[in-house]
Design an enzyme around this catalytic site. Structure first.
Site, PDB file in Angstrom:
ATOM      1  N   GLU A 172       3.705 -12.728  13.501  1.00 41.60           N
ATOM      2  CA  GLU A 172       3.127 -12.216  15.119  1.00 41.60           C
ATOM      3  C   GLU A 172       2.123 -12.592  15.770  1.00 41.60           C
ATOM      4  OE1 GLU A 172       6.507 -10.005  17.141  1.00 41.60           O
ATOM      5  OE2 GLU A 172       8.374 -10.968  16.246  1.00 41.60           O
ATOM      6  N   HIS A 413      23.889  -8.842  20.242  1.00 37.97           N
ATOM      7  CA  HIS A 413      22.533  -8.932  19.448  1.00 37.97           C
ATOM      8  C   HIS A 413      22.516  -7.930  18.631  1.00 37.97           C
ATOM      9  CE1 HIS A 413      18.492  -6.027  20.100  1.00 37.97           C
ATOM     10  NE2 HIS A 413      17.943  -7.461  19.753  1.00 37.97           N
ATOM     11  N   GLU A 415      20.271  -4.898  16.834  1.00 34.76           N
ATOM     12  CA  GLU A 415      19.219  -4.512  16.676  1.00 34.76           C
ATOM     13  C   GLU A 415      19.291  -3.707  15.499  1.00 34.76           C
ATOM     14  OE1 GLU A 415      15.903  -3.610  15.748  1.00 34.76           O
ATOM     15  OE2 GLU A 415      15.660  -5.653  17.177  1.00 34.76           O
ATOM     16  N   HIS A 483      15.959 -12.433  14.290  1.00 38.69           N
ATOM     17  CA  HIS A 483      14.476 -12.273  14.931  1.00 38.69           C
ATOM     18  C   HIS A 483      13.453 -10.993  13.677  1.00 38.69           C
ATOM     19  CE1 HIS A 483      14.246 -13.405  18.859  1.00 38.69           C
ATOM     20  NE2 HIS A 483      14.689 -14.545  18.516  1.00 38.69           N
ATOM     21  N   GLU A 484      12.514 -11.225  13.615  1.00 34.00           N
ATOM     22  CA  GLU A 484      11.299 -10.766  12.857  1.00 34.00           C
ATOM     23  C   GLU A 484      12.369 -10.829  11.606  1.00 34.00           C
ATOM     24  OE1 GLU A 484      11.851  -9.131  16.700  1.00 34.00           O
ATOM     25  OE2 GLU A 484      13.003  -8.381  15.195  1.00 34.00           O
ATOM     26  N   GLU A 508       7.508 -13.427  24.404  1.00 31.60           N
ATOM     27  CA  GLU A 508       7.930 -12.348  24.869  1.00 31.60           C
ATOM     28  C   GLU A 508       6.786 -12.038  25.085  1.00 31.60           C
ATOM     29  OE1 GLU A 508       8.531 -10.682  19.712  1.00 31.60           O
ATOM     30  OE2 GLU A 508      10.302 -10.399  22.097  1.00 31.60           O
TER      31      GLU A 508
END
Length: 703
Positions: A172, A413, A415, A483-484, A508
C-alpha cells in the site's frame, strides 16, 4: 594420438558439457531463450525479443542454509522439450476462452560434488517467459532450508520503472515512476507510513514490476502460482541494472522450508513492443493449475454496495462503543452505552438493502457488525474477534429475512487484526455461521502486524495460511475477497472462489490523503497482472469533508473517470462505494454503474501507455453489449478510438459519460456530460479527457 592431444580433446569435451547452450523460441518465433552453463557450472539464461535483448545473461540458483548451495558446480544431465497448445474457459474473467500455447524446455542439472539434482523448467509463450525450479525426490536432498533465491533478471541498461518500495508486509504505497538509477535517491520518500510495514533495502522493489526500456520494450516481471513458498521481491543492483530475487523471511529469518519433491513458483517475464499486449497477457494465469474443485456453479461475480465508505471517511464508526481495554469474555455489550455513530445497525443496513434491491445489486457488505472493534488495532492481541457474535444493534436473523425478501445477499466481513492463529481456530465455526445465515462471500482483512509476532504478511507461513482459507472456504461454498493479503499470482484459476484481492492502495486512500492522479493508469500494468483488485470505485462526492468536516482529503479523479474504473480496473467483484444519498443526486450517471457488467466474453485494449492513459473495451458475458472505460493522468488528453470490435452489419447506441468541458480532478470533479450516438464497427470517436479524468461508454445493440 599423443597425451597432449588427448588432454586437449577431453578438455574441449568438458567445456562443451558444462557450457553448451540450449535455445528455444516462442511459437511465433519472436522470443528466443538461451539457457547455458558457465565454465564453473553456474546455470544462466538470457532472453531476446525480435532480436533485441530483454534480459542479458542472468544467473539461476538458490543459496541453502547450512549446506552446499545450489548455485554452481552443475553439469547438464538432460534436456527435454515439448510443445503445448490448448484452450480453457475460466469460471469468470476478461475473456471467454484462454489459449495456453508454449514451447517448453526442461533442463536437468546435477551438482557434481553433492549429486543433487535441480531441474529448471522454462515455458516460452508468444507474450513472455515463465520458469521455475523443481527438486525431484532424492536421497541427497530431502529436507532443506532456503537461505535466499538467486534468480537474476539482468536488464539491458537503465530503464523507466513503475515501482513500489520492497516491503515484507504491505503493497500500500504510491507507485513511483522513475529510472532505475533514481530508485535509491527516491526510496526514503516513497516509503510512507502504514499500519504494518517492513522495508528491507534502499533498492528493494516489489513485483509486479513494470519497466520500459530505452528502445521501447515493455517488460513486466512477476511470479505465478505462489504456493508453499514465500513471496518474491527484487533487489536492484543500480550500477549494473541487475534485479535479483529476494524472498520474504519468516520469524526465524528463513526464506523457505522445503521437502522434496517440491518446486518454486514460476518467475514470469512478459514482454512486447506494445503496451497493450502487457494488459492482454494471460501468461500468469496459464502458469497456474486448473481449478482444484469440479463444482464451480456456486461461484458468481458480484456487484455490491456496502456500509464502508462512510466509516472510511470518518462519518461513522465500526465500533459500537467508545470504550477501550475490552476483553470479549468479560464485557456485556447490552450494558454498555453505545456511541451513537455505529454504522452497522439493523435499521441503517436495511436502507442499504433497499437501495441494492431498487437498483439491481447482488449484495450488501457490512463491516463493523461483530463485537471487538473497540480494542483491536495495534494491540497484538491473539484473541480479538470470534466472527460470530453481533453487536446488540445488529440483528442477524432479521437482516437475513429482510435481504432474502428483497432478493439481495449479505456479504460477510472478517477482520483478523493480523491474528492468524485466532482466525484459524474460529474458521470452521465462522463459515458455518455464514452458511446458516445465507452469506455466500467474505471480505477478509489482515490489518496490522501478524500474530504470532515475527511472521510477515508475505512469508511462507502466511502464504500457506491464505491458501488454507481458500481451500476451507471452498468446502463451505464461500467466495473470498482478501484484503491486506499477498498480491495475487494467478491463483484465481486454481481457486476461482478467490474473486478479489486488495494488495495495493485502493480508494480508501483517497480519504487518507489521496492517490496520485496517474494511479489508476499504472495499476493495470502492475498490481492487476496477477489478478483482479477490489478497488472499490464509484465515488461521486469527491470532497471527503462533505461527509466528515474534519477530513480535507479529496478523491483525485473526476466523476466520469470513477465510472471508467469499472472497466479499466477489472474485477468480478465490483462495489458502488459511495453513499446511497449521493447516488440519488446523480441517477443519470449512476445508470452506468447499474448497467456495466462484471463478467466478460471479450476484452480489447484500445489505447495504453503506463502512467499516462488506459482505454479498454469489454463485451458482457453472454450479451451483445460492450462497455468502454478510459482513464488518464493529471495532464488530460484527447482519446481517439475505433469501434471496429463491434459485429459487422449491426447497429448500436453508445451512451457516453464524459468529463464536462471545464472538468478537472481538483477544481471541478463533478462536471460531466452524457450524450448518445449511433455507432457501427466503422465509427470513430475523439473524446476529451480532463486532467485526472476519463470517460465511460455503454454500447447497446439496436435490436
Amino acid at each position: 594420438m599423443n597425451i597432449s592431444r588427448l588432454s586437449l580433446l577431453l578438455l574441449c569435451c568438458l567445456v562443451w558439457r558444462t557450457a553448451r547452450a540450449e535455445d528455444i523460441q516462442s511459437p511465433n518465433k519472436q522470443l528466443t531463450l538461451s539457457v547455458n552453463l558457465q565454465a564453473d557450472g553456474v546455470p544462466t539464461y538470457s532472453l531476446r525479443y525480435k532480436g533485441r535483448p530483454v534480459l542479458k545473461t542472468s544467473k539461476l540458483g538458490l543459496d541453502l542454509k547450512g549446506t552446499t548451495s545450489l548455485t554452481s558446480g552443475f553439469t547438464q544431465t538432460a534436456a527435454e522439450r515439448r510443445t503445448a497448445d490448448e484452450s480453457w474457459q475460466p469460471v469468470w474473467g476478461e475473456v471467454k476462452t484462454i489459449r495456453n500455447h508454449y514451447n517448453e524446455l526442461a533442463v536437468t542439472l546435477t551438482q557434481t560434488a553433492t549429486k543433487r539434482v535441480m531441474r529448471v523448467r522454462f515455458r516460452l509463450f508468444d507474450d513472455g517467459l515463465g520458469f521455475r525450479y523443481e527438486f525431484p525426490r532424492q536421497p541427497e536432498l530431502a529436507y532443506f532450508v532456503v537461505k535466499e533465491e538467486r534468480t537474476q533478471f539482468a536488464l539491458n541498461g537503465d530503464q523507466k520503472a513503475f515501482w513500489l518500495p520492497g516491503d515484507y508486509d504491505t503493497q500500500e504505497y504510491s507507485t513511483v515512476t522513475s529510472n532505475l538509477s533514481e530508485v535509491r535517491g527516491k526510496m526514503k520518500a516513497a516509503t510512507t507510513p502504514n499500519a504494518s510495514q517492513t522495508p528491507f533495502s534502499a533498492t528493494g522493489l516489489q513485483t509486479p514490476l513494470m519497466l520500459k526500456s530505452k528502445d521501447g520494450l515493455y517488460i513486466n516481471i512477476h511470479e505465478a502460482a505462489l504456493i508453499d513458498y514465500s513471496a518474491m521481491h527484487l533487489e536492484l543492483d543500480d550500477q549494473n541494472f541487475v534485479l535479483e530475487s529476494h524472498l520474504t523471511p519468516d520469524a526465524a529469518g528463513d526464506k523457505g522450508l522445503l521437502q522434496t519433491p517440491c518446486q518454486s513458483p514460476w518467475r514470469t517475464v512478459i514482454v512486447s513492443d506494445k503496451a497493450a499486449d502487457i494488459l492482454t497477457s494471460k501468461l500468469v494465469l496459464n502458469l497456474n493449475e486448473p481449478p482444484k474443485f469440479k463444482d464451480t456453479s456456486w461461484i458468481k461475480p458480484v456487484k455490491y454496495v456496502g456500509v464502508w465508505w462512510e466509516m472510511i471517511t470518518g462519518k461513522s464508526t465500526w465500533s459500537y462503543t467508545n470504550q477501550e481495554n475490552i476483553k470479549l469474555d468479560s464485557i456485556d455489550y447490552t450494558k454498555v452505552k453505545p456511541n451513537g455513530t455505529h454504522a452497522a445497525n439493523t435499521a441503517h443496513v436495511k436502507e442499504y438493502i433497499d437501495f441494492a434491491s431498487q437498483h439491481g445489486f447482488d449484495a450488501v457488505l457490512v463491516e463493523g457488525w461483530n463485537t471487538g472493534w473497540e480494542d483491536w488495532f495495534g494491540k497484538h492481541k491473539d484473541y480479538v474477534f470470534d466472527f460470530v457474535t453481533p453487536y446488540p444493534d445488529f440483528d442477524v436473523q432479521e437482516l437475513q429475512r429482510y435481504a432474502a425478501a428483497k432478493n439481495v445477499r449479505m456479504m460477510m466481513h472478517h477482520e483478523t487484526s493480523g491474528s492468524v492463529r485466532n482466525y484459524e481456530r474460529h474458521l470452521d465455526t465462522a463459515f458455518q455461521f455464514m452458511n446458516k445465515y445465507g452469506y455466500t462471500s467474505v471480505k477478509t482483512g489482515y490489518v496490522g502486524d501478524i500474530v504470532p509476532l515475527g511472521h510477515k504478511h508475505y512469508d511462507q507461513w502466511m502464504i500457506n495460511h491464505y491458501n488454507y482459507v481458500l481451500e476451507k472456504a471452498a468446502k463451505y461454498k464461500i467466495m473470498v475477497n482478501g484484503h491486506e493479503a499477498v498480491r495475487p499470482t494467478g491463483l484465481s484459476r486454481t481457486y476461482p472462489n478467490l474473486i478479489g484481492n486488495e494488495a495495493a492502495r485502493g480508494t480508501e486512500y483517497e480519504s487518507f490523503g489521496g492517490n496520485n492522479a496517474d494511479h489508476t493508469t499504472i495499476l493495470p500494468f502492475t498490481r492487476l497482472i496477477g489478478g483482479p483488485m477490489d478497488y472499490t470505485p464509484g465515488i461521486f462526492q469527491t470532497k471527503v469533508s462533505a461527509y466528515n468536516p474534519q477530513n480535507n482529503s479529496f478523491v483525485h479523479s473526476t466523476l466520469a473517470r470513477q465510472l471508467a474504473l469499472y472497466v479499466t480496473m477489472y474485477s468480478p467483484l465490483q462495489m458502488a462505494a459511495d453513499l446511497p444519498e449521493t447516488y440519488n443526486k446523480h441517477l443519470d450517471a449512476f445508470q452506468f454503474i447499474k448497467d456495466v457488467a462484471v463478467d466478460w466474453d471479450d476484452t480489447k485494449v484500445l489505447e495504453a501507455e503506463p502512467g499516462d492513459y488506459v482505454t479498454i473495451a469489454r463485451k458482457a458475458k453472454g450479451k451483445s453489449s460492450w462497455f468502454i472505460g478510459s482513464s488518464c493522468d493529471e495532464q488530460g488528453r484527447t482519446s481517439t478510438i475505433k469501434f471496429d470490435f463491434l459485429e459487422p452489419g449491426k447497429k448500436y447506441v453508445a451512451t457516453i459519460y464524459a468529463d464536462g468541458k471545464d472538468a478537472h480532478y481538483e477544481k471541478n470533479p463533478q462536471a460531466y456530460a452524457i450524450r448518445k450516438l449511433n455507432v457501427t464497427r466503422k465509427s470513430k470517436l475523439a473524446q476529451y479527457c480532463a486532467p485526472g479524468g476519463g470517460y465511460a461508454i455503454s454500447v447497446m445493440e439496436v435490436k
